[in-house]
Design an enzyme around this catalytic site. Structure first.
Site, PDB file in Angstrom:
ATOM      1  N   CYS A   1       0.843  -1.246  -0.001  1.00 27.33           N
ATOM      2  CA  CYS A   1      -0.059   0.059  -0.133  1.00 27.33           C
ATOM      3  C   CYS A   1       0.978   1.245   0.033  1.00 27.33           C
ATOM      4  CB  CYS A   1      -0.957  -0.005   1.185  1.00 27.33           C
ATOM      5  SG  CYS A   1      -0.203  -0.124   2.829  1.00 27.33           S
TER       6      CYS A   1
ATOM      7  N   HIS B   1      -2.312  -0.057   7.721  1.00 24.85           N
ATOM      8  CA  HIS B   1      -2.332   0.466   6.296  1.00 24.85           C
ATOM      9  C   HIS B   1      -2.158   2.037   5.960  1.00 24.85           C
ATOM     10  CE1 HIS B   1      -4.332  -0.017   2.567  1.00 24.85           C
ATOM     11  NE2 HIS B   1      -5.624   0.435   2.920  1.00 24.85           N
TER      12      HIS B   1
ATOM     13  N   ASP C   1      -7.992   4.596  -1.833  1.00 22.65           N
ATOM     14  CA  ASP C   1      -7.484   3.368  -1.075  1.00 22.65           C
ATOM     15  C   ASP C   1      -6.884   2.327  -2.194  1.00 22.65           C
ATOM     16  OD1 ASP C   1      -6.978   1.301   0.439  1.00 22.65           O
ATOM     17  OD2 ASP C   1      -8.711   1.308   1.719  1.00 22.65           O
TER      18      ASP C   1
END
EC number: 3.4.19.12
Length: 244
Positions: A42, A165, A183
């Protein structure tokens, strides 16, 4: 998905959502892939999104630093190692080492990589006793950031790190009291053609109740966006917002 901000503006208008302040320019969406980088990628995908924003808003900088047009994860890993070799965040280098393949990164690595490319980065630490206080402070800061648009500089997206995250914030919607986000783990949602406002909000909007953490780290580009020299920024320093 390219030029997300243009598409997002059309969708906001379609659903009658007003009061949203968005980043200037535009941004491309990058996502993690199962079996390749899902679970650790991420941070890298968010860096790709920030670079795409710089490509739209500062094309000359992009051509100097990415003449091949390539900023895949392996290239970004080389850039982070190069920043460390220049003396930026020696402590981070000591922790992560030379082999970055398959390694999760956070806000300090984002700071280091962009500082090594002479981009003027702000790092903000939110550290509170309660989740409610932390999210209140975060939302207030982000609101001010996106409402600070002027004629002499571009308002950048923000990289938001929280437990486990990270995401990209591309705006703030005052009418809904939400962050507007991309996202990297929500590829299927972003690709959808939205038929109702609930699905649209679920994909792009984040309320305080969905960010129940007492600590956050935020990275954004400063209004004087480029550095002539980064010798004063070798040590990672952050602005701390806290109730301790």
């Amino acid at each position: 998905m390219s030029k997300c901000l243009q598409q997002l503006k059309r969708q906001l208008q379609h659903f009658g959502i007003d009061g949203c302040s968005l980043a200037d320019g535009d941004i491309d969406y990058f996502f993690t892939v199962t079996g390749i980088d899902r679970g650790w990628g991420c941070g890298w995908r968010n860096i790709q999104m920030l670079i795409s924003w710089l490509q739209y808003t500062n094309p000359n900088w992009f051509k100097r630093n990415f003449s091949s047009g390539n900023y895949e994860i392996n290239s970004l890993q080389s850039l982070l190692l190069s920043a460390w070799m220049k003396g930026i965040d020696a402590e981070g280098y000591a922790q992560l080492g030379d082999n970055l393949h398959g390694k999760w990164i956070g806000a300090t690595e984002v700071y280091s990589l962009f500082t090594g490319l002479f981009v003027n980065v702000a790092l903000v630490d939110f550290d509170f006793r309660s989740e409610a206080s932390a999210s209140n402070a975060l939302f207030l800061y982000v609101k001010k950031h996106f409402e600070s648009s002027n004629d002499t500089s571009n308002v950048s997206p923000c990289y938001l790190q929280f437990q486990g995250h990270s995401i990209i914030i591309i705006g703030f919607c005052s009418s809904l009291e939400t962050l507007v986000v991309l996202d990297p783990d929500r590829y299927q949602s972003v690709q959808k053609k939205f038929v109702n406002i609930a699905d649209f909000n679920h994909c792009y909007m984040r309320k305080k109740r969905s960010l129940k953490f007492s600590q956050f780290q935020l990275v954004h580009f400063k209004q004087n966006i480029f550095l002539n020299d980064f010798s004063s920024k070798l040590e990672v320093r952050s602005t701390r917002i806290s109730d301790f």
